[in-house]
Design a protein around this motif. Structure first.
Motif, mmCIF file in Angstrom:
data_model
loop_
_atom_site.group_PDB
_atom_site.id
_atom_site.type_symbol
_atom_site.label_atom_id
_atom_site.label_comp_id
_atom_site.label_asym_id
_atom_site.label_seq_id
_atom_site.Cartn_x
_atom_site.Cartn_y
_atom_site.Cartn_z
ATOM 1 N N ALA A 58 0.835 -1.204 0.000
ATOM 2 C CA ALA A 58 0.000 0.000 0.000
ATOM 3 C C ALA A 58 0.877 1.265 0.000
ATOM 4 N N THR A 59 1.958 1.229 0.745
ATOM 5 C CA THR A 59 2.876 2.371 0.800
ATOM 6 C C THR A 59 3.560 2.568 -0.549
ATOM 7 N N PHE A 60 3.929 1.470 -1.192
ATOM 8 C CA PHE A 60 4.522 1.538 -2.522
ATOM 9 C C PHE A 60 3.546 2.183 -3.511
ATOM 10 N N HIS A 61 2.279 1.777 -3.458
ATOM 11 C CA HIS A 61 1.274 2.369 -4.348
ATOM 12 C C HIS A 61 1.114 3.866 -4.087
ATOM 13 N N HIS A 62 1.139 4.238 -2.834
ATOM 14 C CA HIS A 62 1.048 5.650 -2.458
ATOM 15 C C HIS A 62 2.200 6.427 -3.077
ATOM 16 N N ALA A 63 3.405 5.882 -2.968
ATOM 17 C CA ALA A 63 4.591 6.535 -3.534
ATOM 18 C C ALA A 63 4.512 6.597 -5.051
ATOM 19 N N ALA A 64 4.042 5.521 -5.676
ATOM 20 C CA ALA A 64 3.954 5.500 -7.143
ATOM 21 C C ALA A 64 2.971 6.552 -7.647
ATOM 22 N N GLN A 65 1.846 6.712 -6.939
ATOM 23 C CA GLN A 65 0.881 7.736 -7.351
ATOM 24 C C GLN A 65 1.466 9.141 -7.168
ATOM 25 N N ALA A 66 2.191 9.341 -6.085
ATOM 26 C CA ALA A 66 2.840 10.641 -5.874
ATOM 27 C C ALA A 66 3.853 10.916 -6.979
ATOM 28 N N TRP A 67 4.547 9.877 -7.414
ATOM 29 C CA TRP A 67 5.535 10.015 -8.494
ATOM 30 C C TRP A 67 4.864 10.325 -9.829
ATOM 31 N N ILE A 68 3.706 9.716 -10.082
ATOM 32 C CA ILE A 68 2.952 10.029 -11.304
ATOM 33 C C ILE A 68 2.536 11.497 -11.271
ATOM 34 N N ASP A 69 2.081 11.964 -10.104
ATOM 35 C CA ASP A 69 1.636 13.356 -9.966
ATOM 36 C C ASP A 69 2.799 14.344 -10.049
ATOM 37 N N ASP A 70 3.972 13.945 -9.533
ATOM 38 C CA ASP A 70 5.139 14.843 -9.504
ATOM 39 C C ASP A 70 6.399 14.012 -9.757
ATOM 40 N N PRO A 71 6.797 13.844 -11.022
ATOM 41 C CA PRO A 71 7.937 12.976 -11.328
ATOM 42 C C PRO A 71 9.307 13.571 -11.040
ATOM 43 N N SER A 72 9.377 14.873 -10.779
ATOM 44 C CA SER A 72 10.689 15.525 -10.724
ATOM 45 C C SER A 72 11.652 14.935 -9.694
ATOM 46 N N PRO A 73 11.223 14.590 -8.468
ATOM 47 C CA PRO A 73 12.237 14.046 -7.556
ATOM 48 C C PRO A 73 12.584 12.585 -7.828
ATOM 49 N N GLY A 74 11.807 11.901 -8.644
ATOM 50 C CA GLY A 74 12.055 10.490 -8.929
ATOM 51 C C GLY A 74 11.284 9.588 -7.997
ATOM 52 N N LEU A 75 11.054 8.367 -8.452
ATOM 53 C CA LEU A 75 10.260 7.418 -7.670
ATOM 54 C C LEU A 75 10.945 7.057 -6.364
ATOM 55 N N GLU A 76 12.253 6.897 -6.374
ATOM 56 C CA GLU A 76 12.936 6.515 -5.139
ATOM 57 C C GLU A 76 12.759 7.578 -4.049
ATOM 58 N N ALA A 77 12.787 8.851 -4.423
ATOM 59 C CA ALA A 77 12.570 9.913 -3.434
ATOM 60 C C ALA A 77 11.165 9.827 -2.854
ATOM 61 N N HIS A 78 10.180 9.545 -3.703
ATOM 62 C CA HIS A 78 8.808 9.388 -3.203
ATOM 63 C C HIS A 78 8.692 8.157 -2.304
ATOM 64 N N LEU A 79 9.407 7.082 -2.643
ATOM 65 C CA LEU A 79 9.399 5.891 -1.788
ATOM 66 C C LEU A 79 9.963 6.214 -0.410
ATOM 67 N N LEU A 80 11.077 6.937 -0.372
ATOM 68 C CA LEU A 80 11.676 7.309 0.909
ATOM 69 C C LEU A 80 10.716 8.152 1.736
ATOM 70 N N GLN A 81 10.056 9.124 1.098
ATOM 71 C CA GLN A 81 9.095 9.967 1.806
ATOM 72 C C GLN A 81 7.927 9.145 2.345
ATOM 73 N N LEU A 97 5.269 6.407 6.879
ATOM 74 C CA LEU A 97 4.737 5.180 7.478
ATOM 75 C C LEU A 97 5.404 4.913 8.824
ATOM 76 N N GLN A 98 6.717 5.024 8.864
ATOM 77 C CA GLN A 98 7.409 4.774 10.129
ATOM 78 C C GLN A 98 7.052 5.816 11.187
ATOM 79 N N ALA A 99 6.855 7.069 10.767
ATOM 80 C CA ALA A 99 6.421 8.098 11.715
ATOM 81 C C ALA A 99 5.023 7.788 12.240
#
Length: 196
Positions: free
Chosen positions: A152-175, A180-182
């Motif tokens: 679910a977290t991966f899907h969240h990151a992938a959608q954020a990356w589709i919406d804003d590709p500039s930082p890259g998918l890995e940056a969205h995954l880290l965020q 999630l950990q917070a």
């Protein structure tokens, strides 16, 4: 026009994507897709079992990559960190396929039959990831929970990356995994409010 092999497969995928966007999923047949791709309908069915699967090609490759990356993750990582490691390594697969991924996600969101297939594929992917976690010695229930939450977290990151590709998918995954950990840290009961 190519009639078989990887080139024909790619042409069929692009033809399907174009036709679904032009006409809609329900109004497009396998024969329409084959004709647009310059192949016959039999060639379509050699590559895909039905017209939904055209949009889910590559799922087996992603599943294999993720399970391999889970198995290869460094020792000593917590289960969620293992998944972050695996998803980050697999991010290249999605980034290389972004021109197809973006309109594909829009189509899935707008089409009930595709959403249903997407949910089934997501469940199968989470099951495979859970099995890979169990292979690292993570207990059954924790492996299942980690895989479901991680997917679910991966899907969240992938959608954020589709919406804003500039930082890259890995940056969205880290965020997303940091969030999630917070969230988990904020949900920890304290000794004062825990009821035994």
């Amino acid at each position: 026009m190519p009639r078989s092999g990887a080139q024909a497969r790619r042409r069929l995928q692009q033809a399907a994507l174009d036709l679904y966007r032009e006409r809609g999923f329900d109004q497009t047949t396998a024969a329409d897709i084959a004709a647009r791709a310059g192949v016959n309908e039999r060639t379509f069915f050699r590559h895909f079992p039905d017209k939904r699967e055209v949009l889910f090609d590559g799922e087996a490759d992603l599943r294999a990559a993720l399970t391999r990356y889970v198995a290869e993750a460094p020792d000593g990582l917590r289960p969620v960190q293992v998944l972050l490691h695996a998803f980050s390594k697999a991010a290249r697969i999605l980034e290389d396929n972004r021109p197809f991924s973006e309109p594909r996600l829009e189509l899935i969101a707008a089409t009930p039959a595709l959403r249903e297939r997407d949910l089934a594929k997501a469940a199968a992917m989470a099951d495979a990831v859970a099995e890979a976690l169990r292979g690292r010695g993570i207990p059954d229930r924790l492996a299942d929970l980690t895989a479901q939450t991680g997917w679910a977290t991966f899907h969240h990151a992938a959608q954020a990356w589709i919406d804003d590709p500039s930082p890259g998918l890995e940056a969205h995954l880290l965020q997303s995994f940091d969030a999630l950990q917070a969230l988990f840290a904020a949900a920890q009961p304290t000794t004062a409010n825990r009821q035994d």
